[in-house]
Write a protein that holds these residues in place. Structure first.
Motif, PDB file in Angstrom:
ATOM      1  N   UNK A   6     -16.292  12.877  13.627  1.00  0.00           N
ATOM      2  CA  UNK A   6     -16.226  13.291  15.032  1.00  0.00           C
ATOM      3  C   UNK A   6     -15.846  12.108  15.911  1.00  0.00           C
ATOM      4  N   UNK A   7     -16.395  10.927  15.617  1.00  0.00           N
ATOM      5  CA  UNK A   7     -16.070   9.732  16.397  1.00  0.00           C
ATOM      6  C   UNK A   7     -14.587   9.403  16.310  1.00  0.00           C
ATOM      7  N   UNK A   8     -14.035   9.495  15.104  1.00  0.00           N
ATOM      8  CA  UNK A   8     -12.620   9.173  14.927  1.00  0.00           C
ATOM      9  C   UNK A   8     -11.722  10.193  15.625  1.00  0.00           C
ATOM     10  N   UNK A   9     -12.089  11.467  15.541  1.00  0.00           N
ATOM     11  CA  UNK A   9     -11.312  12.513  16.229  1.00  0.00           C
ATOM     12  C   UNK A   9     -11.350  12.302  17.740  1.00  0.00           C
ATOM     13  N   UNK A  10     -12.535  12.043  18.291  1.00  0.00           N
ATOM     14  CA  UNK A  10     -12.668  11.814  19.727  1.00  0.00           C
ATOM     15  C   UNK A  10     -11.907  10.573  20.174  1.00  0.00           C
ATOM     16  N   UNK A  11     -11.962   9.529  19.357  1.00  0.00           N
ATOM     17  CA  UNK A  11     -11.245   8.298  19.671  1.00  0.00           C
ATOM     18  C   UNK A  11      -9.747   8.556  19.780  1.00  0.00           C
ATOM     19  N   UNK A  12      -9.207   9.320  18.850  1.00  0.00           N
ATOM     20  CA  UNK A  12      -7.774   9.626  18.850  1.00  0.00           C
ATOM     21  C   UNK A  12      -7.406  10.549  20.011  1.00  0.00           C
ATOM     22  N   UNK A  13      -8.264  11.524  20.300  1.00  0.00           N
ATOM     23  CA  UNK A  13      -7.985  12.479  21.387  1.00  0.00           C
ATOM     24  C   UNK A  13      -8.041  11.795  22.750  1.00  0.00           C
ATOM     25  N   UNK A  14      -9.026  10.926  22.955  1.00  0.00           N
ATOM     26  CA  UNK A  14      -9.249  10.334  24.272  1.00  0.00           C
ATOM     27  C   UNK A  14      -8.368   9.122  24.561  1.00  0.00           C
ATOM     28  N   UNK A  15      -7.863   8.450  23.530  1.00  0.00           N
ATOM     29  CA  UNK A  15      -7.040   7.262  23.723  1.00  0.00           C
ATOM     30  C   UNK A  15      -5.557   7.652  23.634  1.00  0.00           C
ATOM     31  N   UNK A  16      -4.852   7.586  24.749  1.00  0.00           N
ATOM     32  CA  UNK A  16      -3.449   8.005  24.784  1.00  0.00           C
ATOM     33  C   UNK A  16      -2.543   7.123  23.923  1.00  0.00           C
ATOM     34  N   UNK A  17      -2.944   5.881  23.715  1.00  0.00           N
ATOM     35  CA  UNK A  17      -2.130   4.994  22.880  1.00  0.00           C
ATOM     36  C   UNK A  17      -2.136   5.422  21.412  1.00  0.00           C
ATOM     37  N   UNK A  18      -3.083   6.295  21.044  1.00  0.00           N
ATOM     38  CA  UNK A  18      -3.180   6.788  19.665  1.00  0.00           C
ATOM     39  C   UNK A  18      -2.550   8.166  19.499  1.00  0.00           C
ATOM     40  N   UNK A  19      -1.874   8.658  20.544  1.00  0.00           N
ATOM     41  CA  UNK A  19      -1.222   9.966  20.458  1.00  0.00           C
ATOM     42  C   UNK A  19       0.138   9.838  19.769  1.00  0.00           C
ATOM     43  N   UNK A  20       0.077   9.396  18.535  1.00  0.00           N
ATOM     44  CA  UNK A  20       1.252   9.241  17.691  1.00  0.00           C
ATOM     45  C   UNK A  20       1.065  10.088  16.438  1.00  0.00           C
ATOM     46  N   UNK A  21       2.175  10.472  15.777  1.00  0.00           N
ATOM     47  CA  UNK A  21       2.075  11.366  14.609  1.00  0.00           C
ATOM     48  C   UNK A  21       1.068  10.912  13.560  1.00  0.00           C
ATOM     49  N   UNK A  22       1.085   9.612  13.206  1.00  0.00           N
ATOM     50  CA  UNK A  22       0.205   9.127  12.148  1.00  0.00           C
ATOM     51  C   UNK A  22      -1.266   9.363  12.486  1.00  0.00           C
ATOM     52  N   UNK A  23      -1.635   9.127  13.741  1.00  0.00           N
ATOM     53  CA  UNK A  23      -3.027   9.274  14.154  1.00  0.00           C
ATOM     54  C   UNK A  23      -3.407  10.742  14.357  1.00  0.00           C
ATOM     55  N   UNK A  24      -2.438  11.553  14.762  1.00  0.00           N
ATOM     56  CA  UNK A  24      -2.709  12.988  14.887  1.00  0.00           C
ATOM     57  C   UNK A  24      -2.943  13.604  13.509  1.00  0.00           C
ATOM     58  N   UNK A  25      -2.148  13.166  12.517  1.00  0.00           N
ATOM     59  CA  UNK A  25      -2.389  13.620  11.143  1.00  0.00           C
ATOM     60  C   UNK A  25      -3.762  13.156  10.665  1.00  0.00           C
TER      61      UNK A  25
END
Length: 311
Positions: free
Chosen positions: A50-69
């Motif tokens: 859950x922490x990793x999902x929230x981190x990726x969702x809330x941080x716009x710099x992580x809105x890349x394909x690799x992190x979405x996968x």
């Protein structure tokens, strides 16, 4: 009480209403410590993913394909874990270990769709790395938000469609027993209760197809990375976590398949149960740790959050 239930249901074996989970018989003497350890492990799985999902969702710099996968990977871990641990924890505190026929089919569907989704997501992630390293000029034009959404849906819908066919086929076979020698309901054990015993190769075909696709992808990746030091650095930074997850997954699945195929009654039931649930105990914890510590952006974001909280 279990024997009485068995005699009632065995009067009509073709119309089984519930199953007895015999795997819990050897846990009665230490079920409280096992409950505490399992509960803590489940909480760790929930926290990490859950922490990793929230981190990726809330941080716009992580809105890349690799992190979405990667977030899809973590959501699948939550899906598979939730399909097993709540029922397992409640059974540890109960003296009567049974599961309804419908519940058994649902759990079998969740377990196998979880493992197949994991492999599908790994295949899609391998394809993403192939484009990023071997076709960098075409990467951004191909990996649009629409294409990204299609790949995520494909990695989820393909296993679900396959197992939506597989489980109904399993549910139609005539059963000649209700005793499951595990703490959960794997599809292959339900099939073993069929009379006569039936075999399904659909799941195996799916795994083999995904496996060959990933091998083909990494063959091209390694060839490409051998030509350039820059590509080798990119490979080490982004592909090593994925490759580590893939090796762990394949090792667990191959070991489970071999052990399940040559299942021996001589081995202890505790060992058999550990083999049956190792996919649900290892991968949901290992993957967030591997990606969290290896991927630079995620590691830096975690360290930054820890530093700010301490201040």
């Amino acid at each position: 009480m279990i024997r009485h239930l068995s005699s009632l249901i065995m009067d009509n074996v073709s119309n089984v209403k519930s199953f007895v989970l015999l795997g819990f018989n050897d846990t009665m003497n230490f079920r409280v410590p096992l409950f505490i350890i399992t509960l803590l492990h489940y909480c760790v799985i929930l926290f990490f993913n859950i922490s990793l999902v929230l981190l990726i969702v809330l941080d716009e710099s992580l809105h890349e394909p690799m992190y979405i996968f990667l977030s899809s990977f973590c959501i699948n871990a939550l899906y598979g874990s939730t399909g097993f641990y709540p029922k397992f924890l409640s059974d540890l505190l109960s003296s009567f270990h049974h599961i309804s026929y419908e519940g058994c089919m649902l759990q079998a569907f969740i377990m196998y769709s979880f493992s197949s989704c994991d492999l599908s997501i790994l295949a899609v992630m391998a394809f993403d790395r192939y484009l990023a390293i071997c076709r960098p000029l075409h990467y951004h034009s191909f990996m649009t938000m629409r294409r990204l959404s299609q790949l995520v849906c494909l990695s989820w819908l393909t296993p679900f469609c396959i197992f939506s066919i597989n489980i109904p086929i399993t549910s139609r076979v005539k059963l000649c027993g209700i005793n499951i020698q595990r703490v959960l309901c794997p599809d292959w054990l339900i099939v073993k209760l069929a009379c006569p015993e039936v075999k399904s190769n659909l799941t195996l075909i799916v795994y083999i197809f995904h496996g060959f696709f990933i091998i083909w992808i990494y063959t091209h990746l390694i060839k490409t990375c051998m030509r350039s030091s820059e590509d080798r650095v990119k490979f080490m930074q982004t592909c090593v976590p994925h490759l580590t997850s893939l090796i762990i997954f394949l090792f667990v699945m191959v070991f489970q398949s071999i052990y399940g195929r040559f299942d021996s009654t001589d081995s202890s039931r505790i060992f058999q149960n550990l083999i049956a649930i190792e996919l649900l105990t290892i991968l949901p914890v290992m993957n967030p740790l591997i990606y969290g510590f290896k991927l630079t952006k995620i590691r830096n974001r975690i360290l930054t959050s820890v530093y700010l909280n301490r201040k």
